[in-house]
Design a protein around this motif. Structure first.
Motif, short mmCIF file in Angstrom:
data_model
loop_
_atom_site.label_atom_id
_atom_site.label_comp_id
_atom_site.label_asym_id
_atom_site.label_seq_id
_atom_site.Cartn_x
_atom_site.Cartn_y
_atom_site.Cartn_z
N THR A 132 -11.08 -1.45 -0.30
CA THR A 132 -11.11 -2.01 0.61
C THR A 132 -10.40 -1.40 1.29
OG1 THR A 132 -8.67 -2.21 -0.99
CG2 THR A 132 -9.36 -3.58 -1.50
N GLY A 152 -3.09 5.26 -5.25
CA GLY A 152 -2.56 4.54 -6.47
C GLY A 152 -4.09 3.31 -6.39
N GLU A 153 -3.49 2.01 -6.59
CA GLU A 153 -4.83 1.03 -6.93
C GLU A 153 -5.27 0.53 -5.34
OE1 GLU A 153 -3.96 -2.81 -8.85
OE2 GLU A 153 -3.07 -1.81 -11.18
N CYS A 154 -5.19 1.03 -4.96
CA CYS A 154 -5.47 0.72 -3.37
C CYS A 154 -5.75 -0.58 -3.23
CB CYS A 154 -6.33 2.20 -2.97
SG CYS A 154 -6.77 2.25 -1.17
N THR A 155 -5.12 -1.60 -2.28
CA THR A 155 -5.39 -2.88 -2.04
C THR A 155 -5.06 -2.94 -0.98
OG1 THR A 155 -3.12 -3.38 -3.37
CG2 THR A 155 -4.68 -3.40 -4.62
N GLU A 191 2.76 2.10 -3.86
CA GLU A 191 2.12 2.92 -4.94
C GLU A 191 1.62 4.20 -4.65
OE1 GLU A 191 -1.62 0.74 -6.53
OE2 GLU A 191 0.65 -1.33 -7.26
N CYS A 203 0.94 -1.42 -0.01
CA CYS A 203 -0.06 -0.28 0.45
C CYS A 203 0.96 0.94 0.16
CB CYS A 203 -0.62 -0.33 1.20
SG CYS A 203 -2.05 -0.80 1.13
N SER A 237 -1.74 10.58 -3.93
CA SER A 237 -2.30 9.33 -4.55
C SER A 237 -1.95 7.62 -4.11
CB SER A 237 -1.93 9.36 -6.29
OG SER A 237 -2.62 8.06 -6.47
N CYS A 247 -11.35 4.16 -2.10
CA CYS A 247 -10.43 2.46 -1.59
C CYS A 247 -12.01 2.00 -1.29
CB CYS A 247 -9.66 3.13 -1.51
SG CYS A 247 -8.45 2.16 -0.96
#
Length: 207
Positions: free
Chosen positions: A107, A72-75, A54, A51, A70, A105
């Protein structure tokens, strides 16, 4: 015939001797390489969490601090915002021109915000529908408009006494939220519609 037998014995002896020497050489090379490999492993930089690697930052106008702009994809489910980047403090989540760092986000379940953070800008956590826990630092001074808009899973949040400004609709559509405020009453700089969804508020909260 005897000469042939002696020749065969000699060849066999030389073969055994060569094999033994070759084995010793290999063992010696492995012994030399092992410490080097171990040392290389020790000197490797620690891997960043998925986390944080990114995350993107922007140098602030003062040239002495960064803003987290930012993720990013935030997983990830649980995130701790770094206190520093490239040796300088991270002082805000978003900027006046670029908020929405964690927006949408889905998740994300918990976020820990370090003491280096002074400002959370507009829509930074908007529509993080599964966010359940937010830890705000006592150093925080401002929360932007719609910062936590639509955080439906968030049940409680504590606003530190140092927060001088909260923007419009900061907690709108947070259906389960109770707001614990260390202030005795809303400061004059807070937007009149900071709590537009009329979430329950506990004033003078002391933990």
């Amino acid at each position: 015939m005897k000469k042939i037998s002696l020749l065969l014995v000699l060849v066999l002896a030389l073969s055994v001797c060569f094999s033994a020497c070759n084995k010793k050489q290999k063992d010696s090379q492995q012994a030399t390489q092992a410490p080097t490999q171990q040392q290389e492993g020790t000197n490797k930089e620690p891997q960043k969490e998925p986390c944080t690697k990114e995350m993107k930052y922007k140098l602030n106008a003062d040239g002495e601090s960064y803003a987290l702009v930012s993720v990013g994809e935030c997983t990830c489910e649980n995130v701790t915002v770094p206190e520093t980047y490239k040796g300088l403090p991270v002082t805000s989540i978003g900027t006046a021109q670029a908020g929405q760092a964690f927006r949408n986000c889905l998740t994300l379940k918990s976020i820990v915000i370090p003491s280096s953070i002074k400002e959370i800008y507009a829509s930074s956590f908007a529509s993080c529908a599964n966010l359940e826990k937010v830890v705000l630092p006592s150093t925080l001074t401002g929360i932007g408009a719609r910062a936590f808009y639509g955080c439906n899973a968030l049940k409680t949040i504590t606003i530190p006494s140092g927060v001088e400004y909260i923007g419009e609709n900061a907690f709108a559509s947070c259906k389960e939220l109770t707001i614990n405020c260390e202030h005795a009453a809303a400061p004059s700089e807070w937007h009149i519609n900071w709590n537009s969804s009329d979430c329950p508020v506990v004033w003078g909260y002391n933990g």
